[in-house]
Design a protein around this motif. Sequence first.
Motif, PDB file in Angstrom:
ATOM      1  N   ARG A 172      -0.903   1.396  -7.053  1.00 32.89           N
ATOM      2  CA  ARG A 172      -2.256   1.937  -7.184  1.00 32.89           C
ATOM      3  C   ARG A 172      -3.044   0.983  -8.048  1.00 32.89           C
ATOM      4  N   ASP A 173      -4.049   0.362  -7.466  1.00 30.74           N
ATOM      5  CA  ASP A 173      -4.682  -0.792  -8.104  1.00 30.74           C
ATOM      6  C   ASP A 173      -6.186  -0.598  -8.170  1.00 30.74           C
ATOM      7  N   GLU A 174      -6.612   0.440  -8.882  1.00 30.86           N
ATOM      8  CA  GLU A 174      -8.030   0.808  -8.908  1.00 30.86           C
ATOM      9  C   GLU A 174      -8.906  -0.251  -9.561  1.00 30.86           C
ATOM     10  N   LEU A 175      -8.323  -1.108 -10.402  1.00 32.09           N
ATOM     11  CA  LEU A 175      -9.112  -2.101 -11.125  1.00 32.09           C
ATOM     12  C   LEU A 175      -8.777  -3.531 -10.700  1.00 32.09           C
ATOM     13  N   GLY A 176      -8.014  -3.684  -9.646  1.00 32.35           N
ATOM     14  CA  GLY A 176      -7.806  -4.996  -9.060  1.00 32.35           C
ATOM     15  C   GLY A 176      -6.949  -5.950  -9.857  1.00 32.35           C
ATOM     16  N   LEU A 177      -5.927  -5.436 -10.548  1.00 35.35           N
ATOM     17  CA  LEU A 177      -5.030  -6.290 -11.333  1.00 35.35           C
ATOM     18  C   LEU A 177      -3.650  -6.432 -10.697  1.00 35.35           C
TER      19      LEU A 177
ATOM     20  N   PHE B 155       0.809  -1.205   0.000  1.00 32.71           N
ATOM     21  CA  PHE B 155       0.000   0.000   0.000  1.00 32.71           C
ATOM     22  C   PHE B 155       0.846   1.260   0.000  1.00 32.71           C
ATOM     23  N   GLY B 156       2.122   1.147   0.374  1.00 28.92           N
ATOM     24  CA  GLY B 156       2.998   2.309   0.362  1.00 28.92           C
ATOM     25  C   GLY B 156       3.802   2.456  -0.905  1.00 28.92           C
ATOM     26  N   GLU B 157       3.623   1.569  -1.872  1.00 31.00           N
ATOM     27  CA  GLU B 157       4.449   1.593  -3.064  1.00 31.00           C
ATOM     28  C   GLU B 157       3.725   2.319  -4.196  1.00 31.00           C
ATOM     29  N   ARG B 158       4.459   3.189  -4.902  1.00 31.80           N
ATOM     30  CA  ARG B 158       3.851   4.037  -5.923  1.00 31.80           C
ATOM     31  C   ARG B 158       3.192   3.220  -7.028  1.00 31.80           C
TER      32      ARG B 158
ATOM     33  N   SER C 279      -7.372  13.023  -7.107  1.00 29.70           N
ATOM     34  CA  SER C 279      -6.276  13.940  -7.414  1.00 29.70           C
ATOM     35  C   SER C 279      -6.094  14.218  -8.896  1.00 29.70           C
ATOM     36  N   GLY C 280      -6.720  13.407  -9.748  1.00 27.75           N
ATOM     37  CA  GLY C 280      -6.559  13.612 -11.189  1.00 27.75           C
ATOM     38  C   GLY C 280      -5.769  12.521 -11.872  1.00 27.75           C
ATOM     39  N   GLN C 281      -5.185  11.585 -11.120  1.00 25.17           N
ATOM     40  CA  GLN C 281      -4.464  10.462 -11.727  1.00 25.17           C
ATOM     41  C   GLN C 281      -4.462   9.288 -10.781  1.00 25.17           C
ATOM     42  N   SER C 282      -4.827   8.127 -11.310  1.00 26.86           N
ATOM     43  CA  SER C 282      -4.822   6.895 -10.521  1.00 26.86           C
ATOM     44  C   SER C 282      -4.254   5.762 -11.363  1.00 26.86           C
ATOM     45  N   GLY C 283      -3.002   5.438 -11.128  1.00 28.79           N
ATOM     46  CA  GLY C 283      -2.399   4.268 -11.757  1.00 28.79           C
ATOM     47  C   GLY C 283      -2.351   4.290 -13.261  1.00 28.79           C
ATOM     48  N   ALA C 284      -2.174   5.454 -13.875  1.00 29.94           N
ATOM     49  CA  ALA C 284      -2.216   5.536 -15.334  1.00 29.94           C
ATOM     50  C   ALA C 284      -0.901   5.140 -15.999  1.00 29.94           C
TER      51      ALA C 284
ATOM     52  N   GLY D 102      -4.375   0.673 -20.945  1.00 30.94           N
ATOM     53  CA  GLY D 102      -5.533   1.179 -21.675  1.00 30.94           C
ATOM     54  C   GLY D 102      -6.746   1.314 -20.770  1.00 30.94           C
ATOM     55  N   ALA D 103      -6.963   0.325 -19.898  1.00 33.63           N
ATOM     56  CA  ALA D 103      -8.098   0.380 -18.975  1.00 33.63           C
ATOM     57  C   ALA D 103      -7.925   1.510 -17.967  1.00 33.63           C
ATOM     58  N   PHE D 104      -6.725   1.679 -17.458  1.00 32.06           N
ATOM     59  CA  PHE D 104      -6.481   2.745 -16.481  1.00 32.06           C
ATOM     60  C   PHE D 104      -6.620   4.127 -17.118  1.00 32.06           C
ATOM     61  N   LEU D 105      -6.190   4.264 -18.352  1.00 25.44           N
ATOM     62  CA  LEU D 105      -6.341   5.552 -19.028  1.00 25.44           C
ATOM     63  C   LEU D 105      -7.806   5.886 -19.253  1.00 25.44           C
TER      64      LEU D 105
END
Length: 410
Positions: free
Chosen positions: A32-37, A26-29, A379-384, A263-266
Amino acid sequence: MLQWKLAWLDHDADARERSMRVLAMFGERETRDELGLGAIRDNLADLLFPGTSTIQTRLRYMLLVAWVYQQVEAELAQGTLAAEKVPARAADLEFRIVDALRESDDRAGVFGIGSGRTLQRLPSSVYWAGLASWGIREVLLSQERYHRSVVSLVEQRREYGRLEGQGGSGSGDSEYRTWHPGLPKAPDGFPGGVSLALEVGEAEFLLDRVRESHPTSLLAHLFEGCAPADVTYPWEHPDRASFSERQQALLDQAEKLAVLAQGAFLLYNLALSERREREEWVEYYQQWLDDWTESAQALPFAEWNLDELFALTEVGALRVPEGARRFLRDWRERVVACGSDGARLRADEAARDLVRRRETLLKKARSRFTNPQALTQWSGQSGAHRYNYRWPTVMRFHRDLHTALYGEEG
């Protein structure tokens, strides 16, 4: 605030170690795993570069942490350290390393370079799993449980030595050994005056540890047979032709997953930007998806057998949920149906719905698609960014090792 809890049976060292790894992520940049991959990504990274993590910095910390605990054990054996003082003494030694490294000439990657003794996460917690993976730490306990058990280990070692001295038949000191017997000695005056530069013998020891613990890994091949390469992703390495068939197959899977998932994250970030009505963000992600098209169309997604990827990652330490497999299969179908074209993909309602449903399933009440407060706080960006499988860490480790063995110009 939503709170997550992880529990384990205290006597199950393997389960506890896995839980600690998940907490650490959870502390690693890159996590960020918004889609569970993330489990698929991290299991692939473990196959390629075992013992590494995204928040490791320099290779010599593998030795610095081991030396800290060697000194703790020596003080316990001498009777100069009380059992209840073990965690505090280890932390003090680590902070003294922080002090020394902040005064050294090479400060790149120093833990606590800005925070000093207010550092919240010490290097030992970051390198603990890697030390076991490389066979440097031989006792398979979590760091917390080691702190509770080390006094007993030291006493059992002392008793074994006493029996051996009397000609008794001890069971072997390896049962109570915490560190590899070939571990180089700490430098004189440790922890004062230390640096992050490896000595030749130290580099040779670390190379042997990786080679013996993970002989077929790409990490071992790079350390042993390649010069450091300054590339963005491991599949771009100029010596890739020298990699084994398995290593190349892993990289092939890793590249496809990285591009497909990006592609999914974008699209996810684009959809949230539209909901926030931030036109500059919308234009940014539209352009990024257009740029993504070139990489996506260069890969044969239509012929990609995802079962091969899932079979590889199934053996990893992290469980891959069936929902992640199903989402990745469905997402690939949408990408293929859209010709791996970013412009067509962002106009595809089925693709948008797939991403939206996946995030909502994972986040539930905290979904940014359904919770206005969560969307406002975004914030405007999540795991892109595209997965790199800890490649920056590996490059830094490789440079440290290579410099020690061959010099800066080697």
